[in-house]
Design a protein around this motif. Sequence first.
Motif, short mmCIF file in Angstrom:
data_model
loop_
_atom_site.label_atom_id
_atom_site.label_comp_id
_atom_site.label_asym_id
_atom_site.label_seq_id
_atom_site.Cartn_x
_atom_site.Cartn_y
_atom_site.Cartn_z
N UNK A 202 0.75 -1.18 0.45
CA UNK A 202 -0.30 0.20 0.04
C UNK A 202 0.76 1.31 -0.01
N UNK A 203 2.15 1.08 0.66
CA UNK A 203 2.75 2.51 0.53
C UNK A 203 3.82 2.46 -0.28
N UNK A 204 3.88 1.43 -0.86
CA UNK A 204 5.08 2.43 -2.52
C UNK A 204 3.64 2.22 -3.42
N UNK B 234 3.89 3.45 6.43
CA UNK B 234 4.18 4.91 6.43
C UNK B 234 5.40 4.88 6.25
N UNK B 235 6.69 3.96 5.71
CA UNK B 235 8.25 4.39 5.44
C UNK B 235 8.11 3.13 4.72
N UNK B 236 9.84 2.91 3.85
CA UNK B 236 10.33 1.98 2.88
C UNK B 236 10.93 1.37 4.60
N UNK B 237 11.07 0.23 4.44
CA UNK B 237 11.22 -0.74 5.32
C UNK B 237 12.21 -1.88 5.46
N UNK C 138 9.47 -5.07 7.04
CA UNK C 138 8.54 -5.60 6.26
C UNK C 138 7.82 -7.29 6.10
N UNK C 139 8.48 -8.22 5.89
CA UNK C 139 7.73 -9.44 6.17
C UNK C 139 7.12 -9.95 7.78
N UNK C 140 7.28 -8.89 8.52
CA UNK C 140 7.12 -9.03 10.29
C UNK C 140 5.93 -8.66 10.24
N UNK C 141 5.86 -7.94 9.45
CA UNK C 141 4.35 -6.39 9.71
C UNK C 141 3.52 -7.18 8.68
N UNK C 142 4.09 -8.09 7.29
CA UNK C 142 2.92 -8.69 6.27
C UNK C 142 2.37 -9.27 7.03
N UNK C 143 3.36 -10.72 8.03
CA UNK C 143 3.04 -11.55 8.76
C UNK C 143 2.50 -11.24 9.77
#
Length: 216
Positions: free
Chosen positions: A12-14, A190-193, A198-203
């Motif tokens: 979404x952010x990208x 909100x930001x590039x990680x 990033x994968x932790x947030x996706x999970x």
Amino acid sequence: MYLATATRPDISHAVSVLSQFNCCYGSDHWIAAKRVLRYLKKTRNYGLTFKKTGKRIVGYVDADWGANLDDRRSYTGYAFKFADSCISWESRKQRTVALSSTEAEYMALTEATKEAIYWRQFLKEISNDELPITLHCDNQGAMLLAKNPVFHAWTKHVDIRHHFVREALDENKISIRYLDTSNMPADDLTMALPNPKHMECAKCFGLGPDESKISK
């Protein structure tokens, strides 16, 4: 755009950032867009997985203060989970410039509160559930501002439309809890990680590989 708004909160952010250059794109934007497509190809078997958990709807809200180097506007990101997966999310640049991280987070909290009130009304209509929706925030200044109308004289300039958060809090429509930044999944909106985060947030969003497709 369909994936970013319907099934893949992890991009979404990208997509939101790239969409700002639809009419004035350059080679850097092409490279970034192709990177998103490569990521989607690599994770093409990912989807939102819902499970019966008995947990109520819960929200996560965050803001990246002054993230845009061109106009210094911050980014709002929020996500709501139900049945252990995302049911609603948003990544959007704020309409005005925030003068502090507290103000940026407070503005993000406003948008998340509107969404929380919608889901509370939805639950009320289908199950007569009138309990408040819990929002997790990683900025204690924004939480204090929401709970205390006289907290800091320098917040007088904050647009009055953002202060309805206090009213929603007073009417028990929402509750706000602190969540450490290291555990905040809305960071991904909100930001590039870095890839591990990033994968932790996706999970945490409930995104994962479809086991049936893996077996095939």
